[in-house]
Design an enzyme around this catalytic site. Structure first.
Site, PDB file in Angstrom:
ATOM      1  N   ASP A 154       0.837  -1.191   0.000  1.00 34.00           N
ATOM      2  CA  ASP A 154       0.000   0.000   0.000  1.00 34.00           C
ATOM      3  C   ASP A 154       0.882   1.255   0.000  1.00 34.00           C
ATOM      4  OD1 ASP A 154      -2.373   1.383  -0.036  1.00 34.00           O
ATOM      5  OD2 ASP A 154      -3.260   0.250   1.606  1.00 34.00           O
ATOM      6  N   ASP A 208       2.827   4.220 -15.781  1.00 33.54           N
ATOM      7  CA  ASP A 208       3.845   3.902 -16.798  1.00 33.54           C
ATOM      8  C   ASP A 208       4.871   2.896 -16.298  1.00 33.54           C
ATOM      9  OD1 ASP A 208       2.825   5.702 -18.600  1.00 33.54           O
ATOM     10  OD2 ASP A 208       4.321   7.260 -18.223  1.00 33.54           O
TER      11      ASP A 208
END
Ligand SMILES: *[C@@H]1O[C@H](CO)[C@@H](O)[C@H](O)[C@H]1NC(C)=O
Ligand SMILES: *[C@@H]1O[C@H](CO)[C@@H](O)[C@H](O)[C@H]1NC(C)=O
Ligand SMILES: *[C@@H]1O[C@H](CO)[C@@H](O)[C@H](O)[C@H]1NC(C)=O
Ligand SMILES: *[C@@H]1O[C@H](CO)[C@@H](O)[C@H](O)[C@H]1NC(C)=O
Length: 530
Positions: A154, A208
């Site tokens: 996380d 990306d």
């Protein structure tokens, strides 16, 4: 407050960049198809313990879910103590896990499950337990020693909150994980923290780098947790993550999966909505991770979650993510190819009443006049159809068909702006952006050479000439007709060296993931990394 340690981190990257090839899309064998399993978070949040996981494992082993492919049991936040041990190691909470996590992992493994865990890249987890910042190597070793093979990382409590800093921390974890002999499957939550704003540039910037650094990316907010929301809010939460998933289809490829979060199988919403989530997630080849009170699932819930034909779509070897053929106010239509040459057709009724759609198979990328066998994956009934299929659906229900006997598929569908959701629309000698309304002037075919023509006028191609976007008679050898779809979401023209843009003249200098220049295209179009 700053937590960066610039000199050591920089040196670490330079040294590790050379040796890492073990995980993610660089080595598809680590996770060739999306993960399936269970996670406690959305249903139970911090109320996890040994009993919950033992009972869940036992139930999944006996109710058919394990046999159907759900073979991962993943602990989420709040499993640990508030302090690390004196040697820096994380410790499980002995009240929640009296026999310990090593014992629990062995219990899972003896029954055929993998063992997954949760940590955070910052200085604390979202629940306030110790984060891994500065302890990455120790924690990775601890998890491996405990028999864990999957990490959901996380991204709470990271300061400074910048895309660059998030990318740095996730790259660091990837380098550590992939330098181990047995790299953990790496589920990356970083992009979720940059989603759903009115400027997607940072979101894309982080996305990306996800495919080369892990196996799956949590790209959106958590699915609404159990018991705190209304039925309408649960459906909207499913729809939000569904939309985010189709905006970023270009990132998915075998070895890396966009993750729209958990299947909420026993929530107080209509069964049709839960089945829609399952069918849409499977059409995406998304992770299928159930968050539910598994021992108490009903027969109907277990039946839909273990539908073999739909799971086969999810686990298909091509791992294609279905993309939009067309949208209007009532229906979304999606399609993709399957590894045996079949084509998938998925139709969602977003409308608030029963609706009927008649769909031309050409829109799903098939040649005009095709006759195929369409198998309804909910009922297992097959029918032979020519040219068109007619589908009636309850509100918020989803049809999912496998089309076989398919020849010569062409990538076909909407070209839409991923922020405004507006559709590229052919109109005479020009092309502009407008509301998506399933018009044939908004459904585009893309040839292997990158020629783009609408179904409304297949002889005209999207053209970049003299700095202007236009529609002109197709001439395959002309570079003004040849477009390249990039991982950045840009649609680049080889003649003008410019990019498609929503607004102005339709063409402009290519920028870095500017919202006006990032588009969703049909799956099957080659995605170029630049
Ligand atoms: C790819 O991953 C598999 C499974 O983890 C491993 O056995 C294999 O050595 C890896 N190959 C390379 C080239 O890294
Ligand atoms: C994490 O950092 C915040 C400030 O950014 C601080 O308030 C908090 O105490 C830190 N937590 C831990 C567990 O170190
Ligand atoms: C969107 O965010 C990017 C990156 O933070 C920034 O460079 C760009 O100027 C922003 N665009 C607009 C229109 O604000
Ligand atoms: C399952 O249902 C029973 C009976 O309604 C209930 O007592 C039990 O708490 C439920 N299990 C879980 C894990 O919530």
């Amino acid at each position: 407050m700053l937590f960066s340690r610039p000199s050591s981190t920089t040196v670490f990257f330079l040294a590790s960049a050379i040796t890492t090839a073990l995980a993610s899309i660089e080595n598809v064998s680590l996770l060739p198809t999306p993960p399936m399993g269970f996670n406690n978070w959305a249903r139970f949040q911090c109320n996890l313990n040994e009993q919950l996981f033992v009972e869940t494992a036992d139930a999944m082993a006996s109710n058919g879910l394990l046999a159907a492919g759900y073979d991962r049991l993943n602990l989420d936040d709040c499993w640990m103590t508030h302090q690390r041990a004196a040697d820096g190691q994380l410790q499980w909470d002995p009240e929640k896990f009296p026999r310990g996590l090593i014992w629990l992992g062995q219990y899972f493994k003896a029954r055929g499950f993998h063992f997954g865990i949760y940590e955070d890249a910052g200085n604390a987890t979202c629940g306030g337990y110790p984060g891994s910042l500065g302890y990455e190597a120790i924690d990775a070793k601890t998890f491996g020693d405990w028999g864990i093979d999957y990490l959901k990382l996380d991204a709470c409590n990271i300061d400074p909150f910048t895309a660059g800093h998030y990318k740095q921390l996730y790259r660091k974890w990837h380098a550590i994980l992939s330098s181990s002999d047995k790299p953990l499957i790496f589920s990356e939550s970083a992009p979720a923290y940059f989603s759903d704003t009115n400027n997607n540039t940072d979101w894309y910037d982080i996305l990306d780098i996800m495919p080369e650094n892990g196996e799956l990316a949590r790209h959106s907010d958590d699915i609404d947790i159990y018991d705190y929301y209304t039925a309408a809010e649960y459906w909207e939460s499913i729809m939000t993550n569904y939309r985010n998933n189709y905006r970023i289809a270009r990132y998915q490829q075998p070895g890396f999966y966009n993750d729209p979060d958990f299947l909420i199988a026993d929530w107080p919403i209509p069964l049709d909505e839960r089945k829609s989530q399952f069918a849409l997630w499977a059409s995406f080849s998304a992770p299928l991770i159930i968050s539910a009170d598994v021992p108490n699932l009903t027969k109907d819930e277990i039946a839909y979650l273990s539908n073999k034909d739909i799971i086969a779509v999810d686990q298909d070897a091509l791992a294609q993510q279905a993309t939009l053929v067309q949208q209007d106010a009532n229906f979304d239509v999606l399609t993709k190819s399957l590894s045996n040459g079949d084509r998938l057709l998925t139709v969602l009724n977003k409308g608030d009443k029963t609706n009927t759609i008649t769909l031309d198979l050409q829109r799903a990328g098939l040649p005009q006049g095709s006759t195929v066998t369409a198998k309804d994956l909910w009922t297992s009934q097959s029918q032979s159809i020519t040219n068109q299929i007619k589908i009636t659906l309850n509100t918020h229900a989803t049809a999912i068909y496998r089309l076989s006997g398919v020849k010569n598929v062409t990538p076909t569908g909407q070209i839409f702006n991923a922020l405004s959701y507006n559709c590229l629309t052919a109109s005479g000698n020009v092309a502009t952006f407008g509301t998506c309304e399933a018009a044939s002037s908004q459904v585009w075919q893309i040839s292997p050479r990158g020629l783009i023509s609408p179904l409304s006028n297949p002889n005209k191609c999207l053209t970049a000439q003299n700095g202007q976007l236009s529609m002109a008679k197709c001439s395959p050898s002309k570079t003004s007709h040849q477009w390249e779809y990039r991982l950045t979401g840009n649609l680049f023209n080889k003649n003008s060296n410019q990019c498609l843009v929503e607004g102005d003249s339709g063409l402009t200098t290519c920028g870095f993931e500017l919202d006006s220049q990032v588009f969703g295209l049909p799956v099957g179009v080659k995605v170029v990394r630049t």
